[in-house]
Write an enzyme that holds these catalytic residues in place. Sequence first.
Site, PDB file in Angstrom:
ATOM      1  N   ASP A 102       0.720  -1.079   0.163  1.00  0.00           N
ATOM      2  CA  ASP A 102      -0.036  -0.043  -0.108  1.00  0.00           C
ATOM      3  C   ASP A 102       0.798   1.252  -0.031  1.00  0.00           C
ATOM      4  O   ASP A 102       1.485   1.474   0.978  1.00  0.00           O
ATOM      5  CB  ASP A 102      -0.913  -0.006   1.206  1.00  0.00           C
TER       6      ASP A 102
ATOM      7  N   ASN B 188      -4.821  13.257 -11.015  1.00  0.00           N
ATOM      8  CA  ASN B 188      -5.747  13.870 -12.302  1.00  0.00           C
ATOM      9  C   ASN B 188      -5.058  15.313 -12.432  1.00  0.00           C
ATOM     10  O   ASN B 188      -4.763  15.989 -11.379  1.00  0.00           O
ATOM     11  CB  ASN B 188      -7.169  13.586 -12.132  1.00  0.00           C
TER      12      ASN B 188
ATOM     13  N   GLY C 216      -8.753   5.262  -7.362  1.00  0.00           N
ATOM     14  CA  GLY C 216      -7.617   4.724  -7.082  1.00  0.00           C
ATOM     15  C   GLY C 216      -6.561   5.292  -6.174  1.00  0.00           C
ATOM     16  O   GLY C 216      -6.804   5.626  -5.087  1.00  0.00           O
ATOM     17  N   VAL C 217      -5.207   5.235  -6.449  1.00  0.00           N
ATOM     18  CA  VAL C 217      -3.962   5.666  -5.919  1.00  0.00           C
ATOM     19  C   VAL C 217      -4.208   7.203  -5.574  1.00  0.00           C
ATOM     20  O   VAL C 217      -4.068   7.504  -4.262  1.00  0.00           O
ATOM     21  CB  VAL C 217      -2.763   5.465  -6.801  1.00  0.00           C
ATOM     22  N   ASP C 218      -4.788   8.063  -6.388  1.00  0.00           N
ATOM     23  CA  ASP C 218      -5.119   9.408  -6.076  1.00  0.00           C
ATOM     24  C   ASP C 218      -6.067   9.499  -4.843  1.00  0.00           C
ATOM     25  O   ASP C 218      -5.800  10.191  -4.015  1.00  0.00           O
ATOM     26  CB  ASP C 218      -5.671  10.030  -7.312  1.00  0.00           C
TER      27      ASP C 218
ATOM     28  N   SER D 241      -0.355   5.899 -14.897  1.00  0.00           N
ATOM     29  CA  SER D 241      -1.099   5.534 -16.276  1.00  0.00           C
ATOM     30  C   SER D 241      -1.729   4.358 -16.595  1.00  0.00           C
ATOM     31  O   SER D 241      -2.500   3.992 -17.627  1.00  0.00           O
ATOM     32  CB  SER D 241      -0.460   6.275 -17.358  1.00  0.00           C
TER      33      SER D 241
ATOM     34  N   GLY E 120      -3.665   2.057 -14.892  1.00  0.00           N
ATOM     35  CA  GLY E 120      -4.986   2.004 -14.478  1.00  0.00           C
ATOM     36  C   GLY E 120      -5.949   2.452 -15.460  1.00  0.00           C
ATOM     37  O   GLY E 120      -6.014   2.211 -16.523  1.00  0.00           O
ATOM     38  N   VAL E 121      -7.004   3.641 -14.961  1.00  0.00           N
ATOM     39  CA  VAL E 121      -8.124   4.249 -15.672  1.00  0.00           C
ATOM     40  C   VAL E 121      -7.508   4.778 -17.181  1.00  0.00           C
ATOM     41  O   VAL E 121      -8.273   4.916 -17.955  1.00  0.00           O
ATOM     42  CB  VAL E 121      -9.031   4.761 -15.000  1.00  0.00           C
ATOM     43  N   TYR E 122      -6.097   5.273 -17.156  1.00  0.00           N
ATOM     44  CA  TYR E 122      -5.678   5.971 -18.479  1.00  0.00           C
ATOM     45  C   TYR E 122      -4.928   4.902 -19.451  1.00  0.00           C
ATOM     46  O   TYR E 122      -4.724   5.364 -20.426  1.00  0.00           O
ATOM     47  CB  TYR E 122      -4.187   6.886 -17.962  1.00  0.00           C
TER      48      TYR E 122
END
Length: 178
Positions: A15, A29, A37-39, A127, A129-131
């Site tokens: 983690d 973002n 996510g991580v953000d 980048s 993940g969702v990117y």
Amino acid sequence: METRLDRHIVVKVGDITQEDVDAIVNAANPSLMGGGGVDGAIHRAGGPDIVAECRQIRKTYPDGLPTGEAAITTAGKLIALHVVHTVGPIYGDNEDNDAALLAACYVNSIAIAARSGSTSIAFPAISTGVYGYPREEAAPIAVKAIREAVRRHPTMTEVRLVFFSEDDAKAFLEAARA
């Protein structure tokens, strides 16, 4: 799982919000105001101090932090001293410039952390993940960029790449070693 890729780079499962390093990197973002996510995990674990400092940074970047750039804040309630926020590229949206922008995330994050006095830093996979950046393409770019940045900033003695799952870490290691 923890594997040393070379003298400076460690790949591990864990983690990122719990890493005992000088700086952790937030795959942010452009708004810097948290997300998923991580953000989101970093913002939740670090608390309101990070958000307050991100609001100050937004005054410099009213349209959002540009892709590939990095900004630094304190880490609030995290173990780390600093959070480096960087915006990775959305895969396929950058006119064949994705690799350069992804590399810039790593290089600029290490540079700003080193300037803050940090000697250790932990990254998520930026980048992927969702990117939508394919892990097998991102891994060698990240490792090359990290090695270049560490050469430029020799006070940075440890760079950790922290993954949530063992499968992700193993896939990253395979691609980085290919």
